[in-house]
Design an enzyme around this catalytic site. Structure first.
Site, mmCIF file in Angstrom:
data_model
loop_
_atom_site.group_PDB
_atom_site.id
_atom_site.type_symbol
_atom_site.label_atom_id
_atom_site.label_comp_id
_atom_site.label_asym_id
_atom_site.label_seq_id
_atom_site.Cartn_x
_atom_site.Cartn_y
_atom_site.Cartn_z
ATOM 1 N N HIS A 53 26.466 111.846 93.782
ATOM 2 C CA HIS A 53 27.376 111.963 92.655
ATOM 3 C C HIS A 53 26.635 111.648 91.355
ATOM 4 C CE1 HIS A 53 31.270 111.185 95.190
ATOM 5 N NE2 HIS A 53 30.621 112.269 95.562
ATOM 6 N N GLU A 55 27.335 109.631 88.911
ATOM 7 C CA GLU A 55 27.208 108.214 88.586
ATOM 8 C C GLU A 55 26.064 107.572 89.359
ATOM 9 O OE1 GLU A 55 31.767 109.002 88.657
ATOM 10 O OE2 GLU A 55 29.967 109.832 89.576
#
Length: 148
Positions: A53, A55
Site C-alpha cells: 500500500h 502508506e
C-alpha cells in the site's frame, strides 16, 4: 499547516494515486505524501498489483523522519489487513506521525472507519475531506460491490 498547504500536499498525493489507476488490481490506487518541516520525507502510490500500500512504501522511505510528520493520504488508511499484517492505520500510528490528512473515507469493509478509529485511539490528529471531491473521483469504480 494552513488549509492552502494541506491542499498543495494533498494535490501531490492525488497526482501520485492518479498515475497508478488501473494498475492496482482489486485494490484502489492510493497516494501518500509524508511531510515534515515543509519538505517531503516519503511519498508513494499503491504499487502495481495492489501491494504494498502507498502508506507502507511512503513510511519505509521516510524512516525515522516520519515521527512528528504529517501524512497526506487520498483514501482512509486500512484498519485491518486480510493477510493479518499490520494495517496502514497501525503503521502510521507506530511511526508516530503527528497528523493524518485524508481526502475521503473508504467504504471497503477493510477500512470503513477502522483506519480512522485506529488513528484516533493512537492519539493522532485526523483531518478528513481535504480535496475530497477530487480524490473521490479516483474511487468511483472502486466502491465496494456487495461488501467486498
Amino acid at each position: 499547516m494552513t488549509k492552502a498547504e494541506d491542499e498543495v500536499w494533498m494535490a501531490r498525493a492525488i497526482a501520485l494515486a492518479t498515475a497508478n489507476v488501473g494498475l492496482t488490481g482489486d485494490n484502489p490506487s492510493v497516494g501518500c505524501v509524508i511531510v515534515k518541516d515543509g519538505a517531503v520525507v516519503g511519498e508513494a502510490a499503491t504499487a502495481p498489483g495492489g501491494r504494498p500500500h502507498a502508506e507502507e512504501i511512503a513510511l519505509d522511505r521516510a524512516g525515522e523522519a516520519a515521527r512528528g510528520a504529517v501524512a497526506y493520504v487520498t483514501l482512509e488508511p486500512c484498519g485491518v489487513r486480510s493477510s493479518g499484517a499490520a494495517s496502514c492505520g497501525e503503521r502510521l500510528a507506530s511511526a508516530a506521525v503527528a497528523r493524518v490528512v485524508i481526502a475521503c473515507e473508504d467504504a471497503s469493509v477493510m477500512a470503513a472507519g477502522r483506519g480512522l478509529k485506529r488513528l484516533r485511539e493512537a492519539g493522532i490528529a485526523r483531518d478528513l475531506g481535504v480535496l475530497g471531491e477530487a480524490a473521490s473521483a479516483l474511487y468511483a469504480a472502486y466502491r465496494p460491490r456487495g461488501g467486498g
